[in-house]
Design a protein around this motif. Structure first.
Motif, mmCIF file in Angstrom:
data_model
loop_
_atom_site.group_PDB
_atom_site.id
_atom_site.type_symbol
_atom_site.label_atom_id
_atom_site.label_comp_id
_atom_site.label_asym_id
_atom_site.label_seq_id
_atom_site.Cartn_x
_atom_site.Cartn_y
_atom_site.Cartn_z
ATOM 1 N N LEU A 92 42.021 46.027 40.390
ATOM 2 C CA LEU A 92 41.697 47.285 41.081
ATOM 3 C C LEU A 92 40.317 47.800 40.665
ATOM 4 C CD1 LEU A 92 45.150 49.105 40.953
ATOM 5 C CD2 LEU A 92 43.973 48.281 43.001
ATOM 6 N N LYS A 93 40.030 47.732 39.377
ATOM 7 C CA LYS A 93 38.716 48.163 38.872
ATOM 8 C C LYS A 93 37.612 47.281 39.452
ATOM 9 C CE LYS A 93 36.232 49.088 34.605
ATOM 10 N NZ LYS A 93 36.261 49.022 33.153
ATOM 11 N N ALA A 94 37.851 45.967 39.504
ATOM 12 C CA ALA A 94 36.857 45.031 40.049
ATOM 13 C C ALA A 94 36.629 45.278 41.538
ATOM 14 C CB ALA A 94 37.305 43.598 39.809
ATOM 15 N N ILE A 95 37.684 45.637 42.264
ATOM 16 C CA ILE A 95 37.536 45.961 43.694
ATOM 17 C C ILE A 95 36.641 47.186 43.838
ATOM 18 C CG2 ILE A 95 38.736 46.783 45.751
ATOM 19 C CD1 ILE A 95 41.171 45.090 44.853
ATOM 20 N N ARG A 96 36.914 48.215 43.041
ATOM 21 C CA ARG A 96 36.104 49.445 43.109
ATOM 22 C C ARG A 96 34.643 49.177 42.769
ATOM 23 N NH1 ARG A 96 40.866 51.826 40.982
ATOM 24 N NH2 ARG A 96 40.154 51.532 38.854
ATOM 25 N N ASN A 97 34.396 48.233 41.862
ATOM 26 C CA ASN A 97 33.025 47.900 41.459
ATOM 27 C C ASN A 97 32.370 46.860 42.361
ATOM 28 O OD1 ASN A 97 33.309 49.604 39.274
ATOM 29 N ND2 ASN A 97 33.954 47.977 37.897
ATOM 30 N N ASN A 98 33.086 46.428 43.398
ATOM 31 C CA ASN A 98 32.599 45.381 44.306
ATOM 32 C C ASN A 98 32.193 44.113 43.560
ATOM 33 O OD1 ASN A 98 32.931 46.319 46.950
ATOM 34 N ND2 ASN A 98 31.159 47.663 46.735
ATOM 35 N N SER A 99 32.956 43.744 42.522
ATOM 36 C CA SER A 99 32.627 42.542 41.758
ATOM 37 C C SER A 99 33.543 41.369 42.083
ATOM 38 C CB SER A 99 32.655 42.841 40.256
ATOM 39 O OG SER A 99 33.941 43.240 39.855
ATOM 40 N N VAL A 100 34.460 41.536 43.038
ATOM 41 C CA VAL A 100 35.293 40.420 43.491
ATOM 42 C C VAL A 100 35.070 40.183 44.982
ATOM 43 C CG1 VAL A 100 37.069 40.587 41.716
ATOM 44 C CG2 VAL A 100 37.323 41.892 43.812
ATOM 45 N N ALA A 127 55.172 49.018 45.469
ATOM 46 C CA ALA A 127 54.169 50.028 45.113
ATOM 47 C C ALA A 127 52.857 49.372 44.683
ATOM 48 C CB ALA A 127 54.701 50.932 44.007
ATOM 49 N N SER A 128 52.950 48.353 43.835
ATOM 50 C CA SER A 128 51.747 47.652 43.371
ATOM 51 C C SER A 128 51.045 46.949 44.522
ATOM 52 C CB SER A 128 52.115 46.617 42.306
ATOM 53 O OG SER A 128 52.653 47.239 41.178
ATOM 54 N N ALA A 129 51.826 46.283 45.365
ATOM 55 C CA ALA A 129 51.243 45.563 46.500
ATOM 56 C C ALA A 129 50.520 46.521 47.431
ATOM 57 C CB ALA A 129 52.328 44.794 47.250
ATOM 58 N N LYS A 130 51.131 47.682 47.705
ATOM 59 C CA LYS A 130 50.510 48.663 48.603
ATOM 60 C C LYS A 130 49.202 49.179 48.023
ATOM 61 C CE LYS A 130 51.267 53.067 51.001
ATOM 62 N NZ LYS A 130 49.874 53.126 51.308
ATOM 63 N N LYS A 131 49.208 49.464 46.732
ATOM 64 C CA LYS A 131 48.012 49.980 46.069
ATOM 65 C C LYS A 131 46.860 48.966 46.179
ATOM 66 C CE LYS A 131 48.925 51.417 41.954
ATOM 67 N NZ LYS A 131 49.044 51.589 40.484
ATOM 68 N N ILE A 132 47.152 47.710 45.899
ATOM 69 C CA ILE A 132 46.110 46.679 45.939
ATOM 70 C C ILE A 132 45.666 46.400 47.375
ATOM 71 C CG2 ILE A 132 45.608 44.249 45.450
ATOM 72 C CD1 ILE A 132 47.525 44.555 43.017
ATOM 73 N N ARG A 133 46.629 46.312 48.309
ATOM 74 C CA ARG A 133 46.282 46.083 49.725
ATOM 75 C C ARG A 133 45.373 47.195 50.257
ATOM 76 N NH1 ARG A 133 49.700 42.176 51.806
ATOM 77 N NH2 ARG A 133 51.720 42.128 50.790
ATOM 78 N N ASP A 134 45.757 48.443 49.979
ATOM 79 C CA ASP A 134 44.976 49.582 50.465
ATOM 80 C C ASP A 134 43.559 49.575 49.898
ATOM 81 O OD1 ASP A 134 47.217 50.358 51.860
ATOM 82 O OD2 ASP A 134 47.696 52.076 50.568
ATOM 83 N N LYS A 135 43.432 49.292 48.608
ATOM 84 C CA LYS A 135 42.116 49.277 47.964
ATOM 85 C C LYS A 135 41.268 48.144 48.529
ATOM 86 C CE LYS A 135 41.431 51.699 44.881
ATOM 87 N NZ LYS A 135 40.910 53.065 44.826
ATOM 88 N N ALA A 136 41.852 46.960 48.677
ATOM 89 C CA ALA A 136 41.114 45.811 49.223
ATOM 90 C C ALA A 136 40.694 46.083 50.664
ATOM 91 C CB ALA A 136 41.961 44.554 49.146
ATOM 92 N N SER A 137 41.571 46.686 51.432
ATOM 93 C CA SER A 137 41.267 47.003 52.825
ATOM 94 C C SER A 137 40.126 48.019 52.912
ATOM 95 C CB SER A 137 42.516 47.556 53.509
ATOM 96 O OG SER A 137 42.224 48.000 54.796
ATOM 97 N N TYR A 138 40.182 49.048 52.085
ATOM 98 C CA TYR A 138 39.156 50.091 52.088
ATOM 99 C C TYR A 138 37.779 49.512 51.764
ATOM 100 C CZ TYR A 138 36.666 54.386 50.967
ATOM 101 O OH TYR A 138 35.752 55.401 50.945
ATOM 102 N N TYR A 139 37.726 48.567 50.824
ATOM 103 C CA TYR A 139 36.454 47.960 50.421
ATOM 104 C C TYR A 139 36.132 46.673 51.186
ATOM 105 C CZ TYR A 139 35.997 51.291 46.604
ATOM 106 O OH TYR A 139 35.865 52.442 45.876
#
Length: 101
Positions: free
Chosen positions: A28-36, A48-60
């Motif tokens: 999640l931190k790496a997604i926010r930093n655009n490092s992945v 819950a974990s899957a939704k959090k990661i999917r949403d973050k990846a989709s947003y970025y």
């Protein structure tokens, strides 16, 4: 005997090349930093974990793969994790190609 899966073999190589971020919070931190460049989550990750990661990846706008189980991914990488982030663009592109074959 089952033919070895090229995607999982390459994922193991990515790990050995130190181009893999692992663990939910680190990914999640790496997604926010655009490092992945690519996110991989286990198909049997908790909702819950899957939704959090999917949403973050989709947003970025980071592609996400969720075709393999935690057992498959753990065996390929040697780590018991449900979330992985691929840092290298070349590896990410090849993994995306392999998963769509």
């Amino acid at each position: 005997m089952e033919k070895p899966n090229a995607f999982l073999q390459l994922l193991g190589l990515v790990r050995r090349a130190s181009k893999l971020e692992s663990g939910e919070e680190f990914v999640l931190k790496a997604i926010r930093n655009n490092s992945v460049q690519l996110v991989i989550i286990a198909s049997d990750t908790g909702q819950a974990s899957a939704k959090k990661i999917r949403d973050k990846a989709s947003y970025y706008h980071i592609p996400l793969i969720d075709r393999y189980t935690k057992s498959d991914l753990s065996q390929a990488t040697g780590m018991s994790r449900t979330a992985y982030g691929v840092k290298d663009p070349g590896f990410a592109r090849k993994l995306s190609t392999l998963v769509n074959e």
